[in-house]
Design an enzyme around this catalytic site. Structure first.
Site, mmCIF file in Angstrom:
data_model
loop_
_atom_site.group_PDB
_atom_site.id
_atom_site.type_symbol
_atom_site.label_atom_id
_atom_site.label_comp_id
_atom_site.label_asym_id
_atom_site.label_seq_id
_atom_site.Cartn_x
_atom_site.Cartn_y
_atom_site.Cartn_z
ATOM 1 N N GLY A 243 0.824 -1.212 0.000
ATOM 2 C CA GLY A 243 0.000 0.000 0.000
ATOM 3 C C GLY A 243 0.856 1.258 0.000
ATOM 4 O O GLY A 243 0.490 2.269 -0.618
ATOM 5 N N ARG A 269 3.487 34.877 -15.603
ATOM 6 C CA ARG A 269 3.340 35.964 -14.623
ATOM 7 C C ARG A 269 4.507 36.953 -14.716
ATOM 8 O O ARG A 269 5.670 36.569 -14.568
ATOM 9 C CB ARG A 269 3.291 35.355 -13.212
ATOM 10 C CG ARG A 269 3.270 36.351 -12.083
ATOM 11 C CD ARG A 269 1.947 37.071 -11.998
ATOM 12 N NE ARG A 269 1.886 37.922 -10.820
ATOM 13 C CZ ARG A 269 0.943 38.821 -10.630
ATOM 14 N NH1 ARG A 269 -0.020 38.980 -11.537
ATOM 15 N NH2 ARG A 269 0.938 39.551 -9.543
ATOM 16 N N GLU A 364 -1.627 5.245 6.170
ATOM 17 C CA GLU A 364 -0.808 4.039 5.909
ATOM 18 C C GLU A 364 0.543 4.147 6.610
ATOM 19 O O GLU A 364 1.574 3.734 6.080
ATOM 20 C CB GLU A 364 -0.711 3.744 4.418
ATOM 21 C CG GLU A 364 -2.097 3.457 3.843
ATOM 22 C CD GLU A 364 -2.125 2.652 2.576
ATOM 23 O OE1 GLU A 364 -1.132 2.009 2.236
ATOM 24 O OE2 GLU A 364 -3.186 2.679 1.923
ATOM 25 N N THR A 366 2.320 7.051 9.564
ATOM 26 C CA THR A 366 2.835 8.428 9.497
ATOM 27 C C THR A 366 4.323 8.423 9.104
ATOM 28 O O THR A 366 4.979 7.375 9.139
ATOM 29 C CB THR A 366 2.710 9.103 10.883
ATOM 30 O OG1 THR A 366 3.533 8.368 11.803
ATOM 31 C CG2 THR A 366 1.272 9.136 11.379
ATOM 32 N N SER A 367 4.844 9.615 8.805
ATOM 33 C CA SER A 367 6.276 9.705 8.471
ATOM 34 C C SER A 367 7.137 9.220 9.640
ATOM 35 O O SER A 367 8.199 8.622 9.431
ATOM 36 C CB SER A 367 6.642 11.150 8.116
ATOM 37 O OG SER A 367 6.050 11.500 6.884
HETATM 38 C C1 FAD Z 1 -8.036 10.569 5.304
HETATM 39 C C2 FAD Z 1 -7.634 9.333 6.052
HETATM 40 C C3 FAD Z 1 -7.899 8.081 5.498
HETATM 41 C C4 FAD Z 1 -7.569 6.930 6.196
HETATM 42 N N1 FAD Z 1 -7.882 5.688 5.663
HETATM 43 C C5 FAD Z 1 -7.699 4.570 6.424
HETATM 44 C C6 FAD Z 1 -8.187 3.302 5.971
HETATM 45 O O1 FAD Z 1 -8.747 3.170 4.872
HETATM 46 N N2 FAD Z 1 -8.034 2.231 6.775
HETATM 47 C C7 FAD Z 1 -7.435 2.311 7.997
HETATM 48 O O2 FAD Z 1 -7.334 1.294 8.667
HETATM 49 N N3 FAD Z 1 -6.957 3.503 8.452
HETATM 50 C C8 FAD Z 1 -7.077 4.625 7.701
HETATM 51 N N4 FAD Z 1 -6.616 5.841 8.158
HETATM 52 C C9 FAD Z 1 -5.986 5.924 9.467
HETATM 53 C C10 FAD Z 1 -4.492 6.241 9.414
HETATM 54 O O3 FAD Z 1 -3.765 5.134 8.961
HETATM 55 C C11 FAD Z 1 -4.079 6.730 10.811
HETATM 56 O O4 FAD Z 1 -4.638 8.028 10.972
HETATM 57 C C12 FAD Z 1 -2.571 6.779 10.991
HETATM 58 O O5 FAD Z 1 -2.031 5.485 11.021
HETATM 59 C C13 FAD Z 1 -2.162 7.523 12.268
HETATM 60 O O6 FAD Z 1 -2.904 7.081 13.367
HETATM 61 P P1 FAD Z 1 -3.606 8.170 14.319
HETATM 62 O O7 FAD Z 1 -4.370 9.086 13.453
HETATM 63 O O8 FAD Z 1 -4.348 7.436 15.369
HETATM 64 O O9 FAD Z 1 -2.412 8.990 14.949
HETATM 65 P P2 FAD Z 1 -1.579 8.581 16.257
HETATM 66 O O10 FAD Z 1 -1.152 7.161 16.136
HETATM 67 O O11 FAD Z 1 -2.316 9.003 17.467
HETATM 68 O O12 FAD Z 1 -0.295 9.498 16.091
HETATM 69 C C14 FAD Z 1 -0.264 10.872 16.488
HETATM 70 C C15 FAD Z 1 1.155 11.382 16.306
HETATM 71 O O13 FAD Z 1 2.049 10.634 17.138
HETATM 72 C C16 FAD Z 1 3.085 10.100 16.354
HETATM 73 N N5 FAD Z 1 3.513 8.812 16.905
HETATM 74 C C17 FAD Z 1 2.737 7.758 17.272
HETATM 75 N N6 FAD Z 1 3.490 6.757 17.717
HETATM 76 C C18 FAD Z 1 4.789 7.169 17.639
HETATM 77 C C19 FAD Z 1 6.051 6.592 17.959
HETATM 78 N N7 FAD Z 1 6.167 5.342 18.436
HETATM 79 N N8 FAD Z 1 7.180 7.312 17.735
HETATM 80 C C20 FAD Z 1 7.087 8.567 17.235
HETATM 81 N N9 FAD Z 1 5.925 9.190 16.923
HETATM 82 C C21 FAD Z 1 4.785 8.491 17.124
HETATM 83 C C22 FAD Z 1 2.494 9.949 14.953
HETATM 84 O O14 FAD Z 1 3.513 9.893 13.977
HETATM 85 C C23 FAD Z 1 1.663 11.213 14.880
HETATM 86 O O15 FAD Z 1 2.480 12.299 14.537
HETATM 87 C C24 FAD Z 1 -6.911 7.015 7.456
HETATM 88 C C25 FAD Z 1 -6.636 8.290 7.993
HETATM 89 C C26 FAD Z 1 -6.991 9.428 7.315
HETATM 90 C C27 FAD Z 1 -6.712 10.774 7.949
#
Ligand code: FAD
Length: 387
Positions: A243, A269, A364, A366-367
């Protein structure tokens, strides 16, 4: 020897994707950005063209063009409409995961329906409110009842949650700690007890719906189990490796579209009596974007090529996603800068590219999570060398 010449079948799928993107996606992208909604008609057309089963065997209704063709096609699609493209990337991922982990019966039952559009698209239901970066913390549960399974719990952020006809859903099947005791299930969109929530109001990608899903004692037969009991986490991680190549393509498409638009604008421009493209500050922004996007493109194609060869590509897929999403974002930001005040308005598409690309640094994995994966893989490789 390194040969970057695309094969005939890669060229064919890329040309198909480009024509479809220009003919169908691009004219609707700005309006969908404002109105939102799910682009059913565009996705039905995509299915007709084979774009929902690009890397899926022909015997299951796919076009079997390979992972490299898939990555190249996603770039073309995302240049036109990232929102519609994300629904396509998730659906392709679901079709691939059922192909890889499904029994022959599951493959025949579901994959042709995903490729043909009969299911509209597929959905991937891993994340929960309390389990995003750490999906092993999930609470959704599947309990054996003698006839099969009873699924209960809530998922969040599910792409195409409004319309998908099939979901892969991960649930805890035992109290084993962490990622152990998680299994994967195939759940039809019309399963009694499955409730689709309201779409989230997102910053960008308005052509894609993202919803919660509720499973209220959804009864599943034994044939719903995908892979082995308790081995579902591995299924999710392997699916995400693939993915991430798609998300890298998505980010590249946005970055390239923004850079191309900004270049054209800079030639037109005039300020201080010359096109702004004559100024080195603008030239360097375009040069930086072009270089960074090309580097990310090569990483993406390398990850896709390794996948196609059946080799390990976890680290490379994470590197590709990290580079493409971060540099795609930077390229869109520079494009807004090059357009000045006009870049900050809806009159031009670059602010949409900027909003659309932003989430590629989040979903999928975060960075930050990509960096964790990469450093873990580096440590493994060093351990192998040292051993
Ligand atoms: C538009 C959209 C579509 C999506 N589609 C899907 C989908 O189809 N199916 C699905 O299953 N999910 C989906 N997601 C979910 C997505 O994969 C999650 O939002 C993502 O994995 C981050 O999880 P969270 O939002 O709970 O953030 P959190 O896990 O709460 O993270 C918050 C912050 O903490 C940081 N962080 C967390 N743990 C650590 C660590 N160990 N070390 C350093 N930093 C850390 C993260 O990088 C981030 O900056 C979607 C999300 C969005 C916004």
């Amino acid at each position: 020897m390194i040969d970057f010449t695309p094969t005939e079948s890669q060229e064919l799928i890329v040309a198909t994707a480009r024509q479809f993107a220009q003919r169908t996606l691009a004219p609707r992208a700005a309006e969908l950005d404002v109105t939102g909604g799910f682009p059913r008609a565009s996705l039905a057309e995509a299915a007709q063209l084979g774009l929902l089963g690009i890397n899926v065997p022909e015997r299951l209704g796919g076009v079997e063009a390979g992972a490299v063709a898939y990555a190249l096609a996603v770039v073309e699609l995302a240049r036109a409409c990232a929102g519609t493209t994300v629904a396509m990337t998730v659906s392709n991922m679901v079709a691939e995961v059922v192909t890889k982990f499904g029994t022959p019966e599951q493959q025949e039952e579901h994959v042709p329906r995903l490729c043909s559009g009969e299911y509209v698209v597929g959905g991937f239901a891993l994340s929960e409110a309390g389990a995003g970066s750490d999906p092993a913390g999930m609470r959704t549960r599947a309990t054996a009842n003698g006839r099969g399974w009873v699924l209960s719990g809530q998922k969040l952020w599910i792409t195409s949650g409004t319309d998908a006809g099939l979901f892969v859903v991960w649930a805890r099947t035992s109290d084993a700690p962490g990622s152990q005791g998680i299994s994967a299930f195939l759940v039809r969109g019309d399963a009694p007890g499955l409730v689709r929530g309201k779409p989230e109001h997102k910053t960008g990608q308005h052509a894609s719906t993202t919803t919660p899903l509720e499973f209220n004692d959804v009864e599943l037969g034994p044939e719903a189990l995908l892979g082995e009991v308790g081995k579902g986490f591995r299924v999710a991680m392997m699916a995400l490796d693939g993915g991430r190549i798609g998300i890298a393509g998505l980010a590249l498409g946005c970055g390239l579209a923004a850079t191309e638009f900004a270049r054209g604008y800079a030639l037109e421009r005039q300020q201080f009596g010359s096109p702004i493209a004559d100024y080195q500050a603008i030239q360097w922004m375009l040069a930086d974007s072009a270089t960074e996007l090309e580097a990310a493109r090569l990483l993406t194609l390398r990850a896709a090529w390794l996948k196609e060869q059946g080799r390990t590509f976890t680290q490379e897929a994470s590197m590709a996603k990290l580079a493409a999403s971060e540099r795609g974002w930077a390229a869109c930001d520079r494009a807004v800068q090059i357009l000045g005040g006009f870049g900050y308005t809806r009159e031009f598409p670059v602010e949409r590219y900027l909003r659309d690309v932003r989430v590629t640094r989040i979903f999928e994995g975060t960075s930050e999570i990509q960096r964790i994966v990469i450093s873990r893989e580096i440590a493994r490789r060093f351990a192998r060398v040292a051993g």
